[in-house]
Write a protein that holds these residues in place. Sequence first.
Motif, short mmCIF file in Angstrom:
data_model
loop_
_atom_site.label_atom_id
_atom_site.label_comp_id
_atom_site.label_asym_id
_atom_site.label_seq_id
_atom_site.Cartn_x
_atom_site.Cartn_y
_atom_site.Cartn_z
N ASP A 67 41.31 37.99 -11.79
CA ASP A 67 42.74 37.68 -11.79
C ASP A 67 43.54 38.60 -10.88
OD1 ASP A 67 42.19 35.71 -13.56
OD2 ASP A 67 42.88 36.78 -15.34
N ARG A 68 42.96 39.73 -10.51
CA ARG A 68 43.70 40.71 -9.71
C ARG A 68 43.14 40.83 -8.29
NH1 ARG A 68 43.48 42.66 -14.93
NH2 ARG A 68 45.49 43.26 -15.86
N GLU A 69 42.56 39.77 -7.79
CA GLU A 69 42.07 39.77 -6.41
C GLU A 69 43.24 39.86 -5.44
OE1 GLU A 69 38.95 39.83 -5.43
OE2 GLU A 69 38.06 39.68 -7.42
N ARG A 70 43.01 40.49 -4.28
CA ARG A 70 44.09 40.66 -3.29
C ARG A 70 44.57 39.33 -2.74
NH1 ARG A 70 42.05 45.88 0.33
NH2 ARG A 70 42.04 47.40 -1.39
N ALA A 71 43.61 38.49 -2.37
CA ALA A 71 43.98 37.18 -1.82
C ALA A 71 44.15 36.17 -2.96
CB ALA A 71 42.90 36.70 -0.85
N PRO A 72 45.13 35.29 -2.86
CA PRO A 72 45.28 34.26 -3.89
C PRO A 72 44.02 33.40 -3.99
CG PRO A 72 47.21 34.34 -2.46
CD PRO A 72 46.17 35.21 -1.83
N MET A 73 43.62 33.08 -5.21
CA MET A 73 42.37 32.37 -5.44
C MET A 73 42.68 30.99 -6.03
SD MET A 73 39.16 33.58 -7.80
CE MET A 73 39.13 35.16 -6.97
N SER A 74 42.09 29.97 -5.44
CA SER A 74 42.31 28.63 -5.96
C SER A 74 41.57 28.45 -7.28
CB SER A 74 41.82 27.58 -4.95
OG SER A 74 40.40 27.67 -4.82
N PRO A 75 42.02 27.55 -8.14
CA PRO A 75 41.33 27.33 -9.42
C PRO A 75 39.86 26.95 -9.25
CG PRO A 75 43.49 26.29 -9.44
CD PRO A 75 43.24 26.76 -8.03
N GLU A 76 39.54 26.23 -8.20
CA GLU A 76 38.15 25.81 -7.99
C GLU A 76 37.27 27.01 -7.65
OE1 GLU A 76 35.55 22.72 -5.21
OE2 GLU A 76 37.74 22.86 -5.02
N ILE A 77 37.76 27.89 -6.78
CA ILE A 77 37.00 29.09 -6.43
C ILE A 77 36.82 29.98 -7.65
CG2 ILE A 77 37.03 31.20 -5.06
CD1 ILE A 77 38.41 29.65 -2.85
N LYS A 78 37.88 30.09 -8.45
CA LYS A 78 37.80 30.91 -9.66
C LYS A 78 36.76 30.35 -10.62
CE LYS A 78 40.64 32.91 -13.32
NZ LYS A 78 42.00 32.99 -13.90
N ARG A 79 36.74 29.03 -10.79
CA ARG A 79 35.75 28.40 -11.67
C ARG A 79 34.34 28.63 -11.16
NH1 ARG A 79 39.62 24.18 -12.00
NH2 ARG A 79 38.50 23.07 -10.33
N ASN A 80 34.16 28.55 -9.84
CA ASN A 80 32.82 28.78 -9.28
C ASN A 80 32.37 30.22 -9.48
OD1 ASN A 80 32.66 26.13 -8.40
ND2 ASN A 80 33.50 26.59 -6.37
N LEU A 81 33.30 31.17 -9.31
CA LEU A 81 32.96 32.58 -9.54
C LEU A 81 32.59 32.83 -11.00
CD1 LEU A 81 35.54 34.60 -7.40
CD2 LEU A 81 33.05 34.66 -7.20
#
Length: 315
Positions: free
Chosen positions: A34-48
């Motif tokens: 949640d505190r990544e420097r670059a904004p993360m899309s919901p899809e990328i977050k789900r994959n991670l």
Amino acid sequence: MYFIRRLLFAVPLLIIISALAFVIVHLAPGGPFDRERAPMSPEIKRNLEAAYHLNEPIWKQYLRYYGLIWEKDANDHWHHAPASFNVSFKYRSQRVSDIIKQSLPVSMTLGALAFGFAMGVGLPLGFFTAARRGRWPDYAGSFLAMLAVCVPGFVVAPLLILFFAIKWRLLPVALWESPLHVILPMVALGLFFAGKIARLFREGMLNAMQSEFITAARAKGLGENLLLLKHAVRIALLPVASYSGPMLADLLTGSFVIENIFQIPGVGVFFINSALNSDYTMAVDLALLYAVLLIVLNLIVDFSYTLLDPRVKYE
């Protein structure tokens, strides 16, 4: 047998501590990404989350932490899933063991020096105030010990920097590069514990001086200084020894405040950051490290009791 039982009891205790730490860190709001420097899309977050198995139930993540999960591969063959306790979600290019290997020696060095400083200042101060009980040196020493306990390290550290580093230019401000860099953080970290030890040792000395065998020795004409040094000190050290185990574990695992003020690359900074960043594995690993140190040091304290007081027997 007593120490063997304590060691055997430590195994389920560490499992319970790791489970509680695992659940508590997961209950905190937010996640490790949640505190990544670059904004993360919901899809990328789900994959991670899927890649790190964070979408699984907590109980399954905990079993995976110890490598107790079996999975099917593409050919329907069961294989043993690797343990995840050595994976950091925040520092993904480093293993947790590598981070601990780099930072723990720094914290242990600082903690050991602060422990030596606390003992070197607290024991003589406690002995001096007890030997001069009811006189002005007793009141002055007790006031200094109370002041050391009441003033926190985050107040002492900036004052030390202000006077010794900035105003008088006697010592470096921060970092961890030479023996001179150790002095200010050692004093800032150990001063509180020095005050605690002085107060404990003073009370132990006063209680020991009221013991029956001390009274009998005094009645036989034994000198007061010899009574203090030969008989009272060993008994007075017992409460100090009890306090030394948890104190040393606390010091050896680092102090986030002191390490942060002096920019020291110790394990305390990683411990706090792992909790703030929901780095579950690192938080649990460091909590287990602290628990292991606490258990081992308490065992050493129990053994030291038998050396300080022959009346103490363990069965």
